[in-house]
Write an enzyme that holds these catalytic residues in place. Structure first.
Site, mmCIF file in Angstrom:
data_model
loop_
_atom_site.group_PDB
_atom_site.id
_atom_site.type_symbol
_atom_site.label_atom_id
_atom_site.label_comp_id
_atom_site.label_asym_id
_atom_site.label_seq_id
_atom_site.Cartn_x
_atom_site.Cartn_y
_atom_site.Cartn_z
ATOM 1 N N GLU A 46 0.834 -1.214 0.000
ATOM 2 C CA GLU A 46 0.000 0.000 0.000
ATOM 3 C C GLU A 46 0.865 1.259 0.000
ATOM 4 O O GLU A 46 0.523 2.248 -0.648
ATOM 5 C CB GLU A 46 -0.925 0.019 1.230
ATOM 6 C CG GLU A 46 -2.150 -0.864 1.081
ATOM 7 C CD GLU A 46 -2.936 -0.581 -0.199
ATOM 8 O OE1 GLU A 46 -3.183 0.596 -0.504
ATOM 9 O OE2 GLU A 46 -3.279 -1.539 -0.918
ATOM 10 N N SER A 90 19.193 -8.361 -7.940
ATOM 11 C CA SER A 90 18.104 -8.719 -8.839
ATOM 12 C C SER A 90 18.483 -9.483 -10.101
ATOM 13 O O SER A 90 17.655 -10.208 -10.629
ATOM 14 C CB SER A 90 17.342 -7.462 -9.262
ATOM 15 O OG SER A 90 16.390 -7.157 -8.283
ATOM 16 N N HIS A 118 3.582 -9.921 -9.740
ATOM 17 C CA HIS A 118 5.017 -10.176 -9.663
ATOM 18 C C HIS A 118 5.715 -9.123 -8.796
ATOM 19 O O HIS A 118 6.495 -9.430 -7.908
ATOM 20 C CB HIS A 118 5.633 -10.188 -11.069
ATOM 21 C CG HIS A 118 7.128 -10.191 -11.050
ATOM 22 N ND1 HIS A 118 7.862 -11.289 -10.653
ATOM 23 C CD2 HIS A 118 8.028 -9.218 -11.320
ATOM 24 C CE1 HIS A 118 9.154 -10.993 -10.701
ATOM 25 N NE2 HIS A 118 9.276 -9.745 -11.093
ATOM 26 N N SER A 119 5.412 -7.867 -9.082
ATOM 27 C CA SER A 119 5.952 -6.760 -8.291
ATOM 28 C C SER A 119 4.964 -5.615 -8.457
ATOM 29 O O SER A 119 3.935 -5.759 -9.136
ATOM 30 C CB SER A 119 7.328 -6.331 -8.811
ATOM 31 O OG SER A 119 7.187 -5.641 -10.052
HETATM 32 C C1 LIG Z 1 19.149 -11.854 -15.858
HETATM 33 C C2 LIG Z 1 17.776 -11.306 -15.695
HETATM 34 N N1 LIG Z 1 16.868 -11.426 -16.685
HETATM 35 C C3 LIG Z 1 15.630 -10.944 -16.547
HETATM 36 C C4 LIG Z 1 15.261 -10.305 -15.387
HETATM 37 C C5 LIG Z 1 13.837 -9.748 -15.238
HETATM 38 N N2 LIG Z 1 13.099 -10.564 -14.298
HETATM 39 C C6 LIG Z 1 12.981 -10.199 -13.001
HETATM 40 S S1 LIG Z 1 12.129 -11.323 -12.105
HETATM 41 C C7 LIG Z 1 11.847 -12.304 -13.444
HETATM 42 C C8 LIG Z 1 11.063 -13.585 -13.298
HETATM 43 C C9 LIG Z 1 11.674 -14.568 -12.372
HETATM 44 O O1 LIG Z 1 10.786 -15.600 -12.100
HETATM 45 P P1 LIG Z 1 11.079 -16.694 -10.999
HETATM 46 O O2 LIG Z 1 12.522 -17.041 -10.979
HETATM 47 O O3 LIG Z 1 10.123 -17.807 -11.193
HETATM 48 O O4 LIG Z 1 10.805 -15.935 -9.601
HETATM 49 P P2 LIG Z 1 9.434 -15.371 -9.014
HETATM 50 O O5 LIG Z 1 9.345 -13.931 -9.411
HETATM 51 O O6 LIG Z 1 8.332 -16.194 -9.564
HETATM 52 O O7 LIG Z 1 9.537 -15.467 -7.526
HETATM 53 C C10 LIG Z 1 12.432 -11.746 -14.586
HETATM 54 C C11 LIG Z 1 12.355 -12.334 -15.923
HETATM 55 C C12 LIG Z 1 16.238 -10.180 -14.369
HETATM 56 N N3 LIG Z 1 15.971 -9.618 -13.206
HETATM 57 N N4 LIG Z 1 17.480 -10.695 -14.543
#
Ligand SMILES: Cc1ncc(C[n+]2csc(CCOP(=O)(O)OP(=O)(O)O)c2C)c(N)n1
Ligand SMILES: [Mg+2]
Length: 375
Positions: A51, A137, A266-267
């Site tokens: 929030e 990240s 996701h975020s």
């Molecule tokens: C190397 C890289 N590629 C792409 C991203 C963008 N990105 C951030 S989170 C995400 C998805 C990750 O999914 P998962 O590992 O299943 O974790 P969850 O968010 O489901 O907890 C992506 C593609 C990133 N942070 N780093």
């Protein structure tokens, strides 16, 4: 009761529902109530910080809704000296280890109490004292780092393990292969903990891989592997306990795939209604939530009732709100701290950038409320 947890997981999952007491009988009432309090406190903190972002008070946030059981069950099975490498959706692990609400808030608010001195985006926590390596990240970078750390731990012969959390999406990165293979061949005491929550942002698991999930990859690396119902905190606890025991006793990595579901977006940069149905989300929220499953168990044992629930809800909300108000009032770190700590002595290039920053800030004073920063 053993059953497949998600339709996309073909293998049987080690599932222990709240109703069956297997394995959890040995946990005391006090321990189980602590599980519940940590899981719900995390949930409350998530709600307030989510929030806050919506109201523009912080820049970004990621919730952990629906995955609380994977965090608390696994964290409880570790030794406090074990080293944790997280992805970004494991705040409950850090909370279980004792990271206070004030420091969670300080990090998200980037205030002067933040251990990272306000230099990272929200949710990039780290705590040396709690053996929790700072989140970064870029996906999967923590996997080979954890393999290296586990190799060092093994050489120290310190009866310590390393745990590395990652999403099923991150498991598609090349770094995951490197980390898995190094740790198997170097025989490292490492627990790979995959949170399979059904999505990598908007990509569902049925578009991420063609094999049977992540656990099925373990044998290809010569790794012990187990798939577990991630929404059953006791099953997660038991699986992690055994994985840790074997990782340390036998110096070998152990892969856990915990089947769960990401209930939140996701975020704060994502709107998941664009790629999944409300019915799907509701199912996991209402029918198979780790918090309500644990609550059913506590109720069945006569450990928890409406009165306890009401009192705890009130108390936990108060704890979170008070920490949130303190964090918001606190000053921001001194701006010079943006330039320190990477090099022992600042390089001439950095010195120049620092001077340029101050010239800019002086010139556009009206946009930079310096009274909100530490002197
Ligand atoms: C190397 C890289 N590629 C792409 C991203 C963008 N990105 C951030 S989170 C995400 C998805 C990750 O999914 P998962 O590992 O299943 O974790 P969850 O968010 O489901 O907890 C992506 C593609 C990133 N942070 N780093
Ligand atoms: Mg995922």
């Amino acid at each position: 009761a053993v059953s497949a947890v998600r339709e996309d997981s073909k293998a049987e999952t080690w599932r222990r529902c709240g109703g069956c007491r297997n394995g959890s009988d040995s946990l005391s009432k006090e321990t189980v109530l602590n599980f519940y309090q940590k899981m719900t406190l995390l949930n409350t903190m998530d709600r307030i910080l989510y929030e806050s972002q919506r109201q523009g008070r912080i820049s970004f946030y990621m919730t952990n809704y629906g995955e609380e059981g994977t965090h608390v069950g696994s964290a409880a099975a570790l030794d406090p000296t074990d080293l944790v490498f997280g992805q970004y959706r494991e705040a409950g692990v850090l909370m279980y280890r004792g990271f206070p609400l004030d420091l969670f808030m300080a990090q998200c608010y980037a205030n002067a109490d933040d251990l990272g001195k306000g230099r990272q985006m929200p949710v990039h926590y780290g705590c040396k004292d709690l053996n929790f390596v700072t989140i970064s990240s870029p996906l999967a970078t923590q996997i080979p780092q954890a393999a290296g750390a586990a190799y060092a731990v093994k050489r120290e012969n310190a009866n310590r393990a390393v745990i590395c959390y990652f999403g099923e999406g991150a498991a598609s990165e090349g770094d995951a292969h490197a980390g898995f293979n190094f740790s198997a061949t170097l025989e490292c005491p490492l627990i790979f903990f995959c949170r399979n929550n059904g999505y990598a942002i908007s990509t569902p698991t049925n578009e991420q891989y063609r094999g049977d999930g992540i656990a099925a990859r373990g044998p290809g690396y010569g790794m012990l592997s187990i798939r577990v119902d991630g929404n059953d905190v006791f099953a997660v606890y038991n699986a992690t306990k055994e994985a840790r025991r074997r990782a340390v006793a036998e110096n070998q990595p152990f892969l856990i795939e915990a089947m769960t579901y990401r209930i939140g977006h996701h975020s704060t940069s994502d709107d998941s209604s664009a790629y999944r149905s409300v019915d799907e989300v509701n199912y996991w929220d209402k029918q198979d939530h780790p918090i309500s499953r644990l609550r059913h168990y506590m109720t069945a044992r006569d450990w928890w009732g409406e009165d306890e629930e009401r009192a705890w809800r009130k108390q936990s909300r108060k704890l979170v709100m008070e920490a949130f108000e303190r964090a918001e009032r606190r000053l921001k770190p001194h701006p010079d701290l943006m330039f320190t700590d990477v090099y022992d002595q600042m390089t001439p290039g950095l010195e120049k950038q620092k001077e340029a920053m101050w010239r800019h800030v002086q010139q556009y004073k009206e946009h930079y409320p310096l009274d909100l920063y530490e002197k």
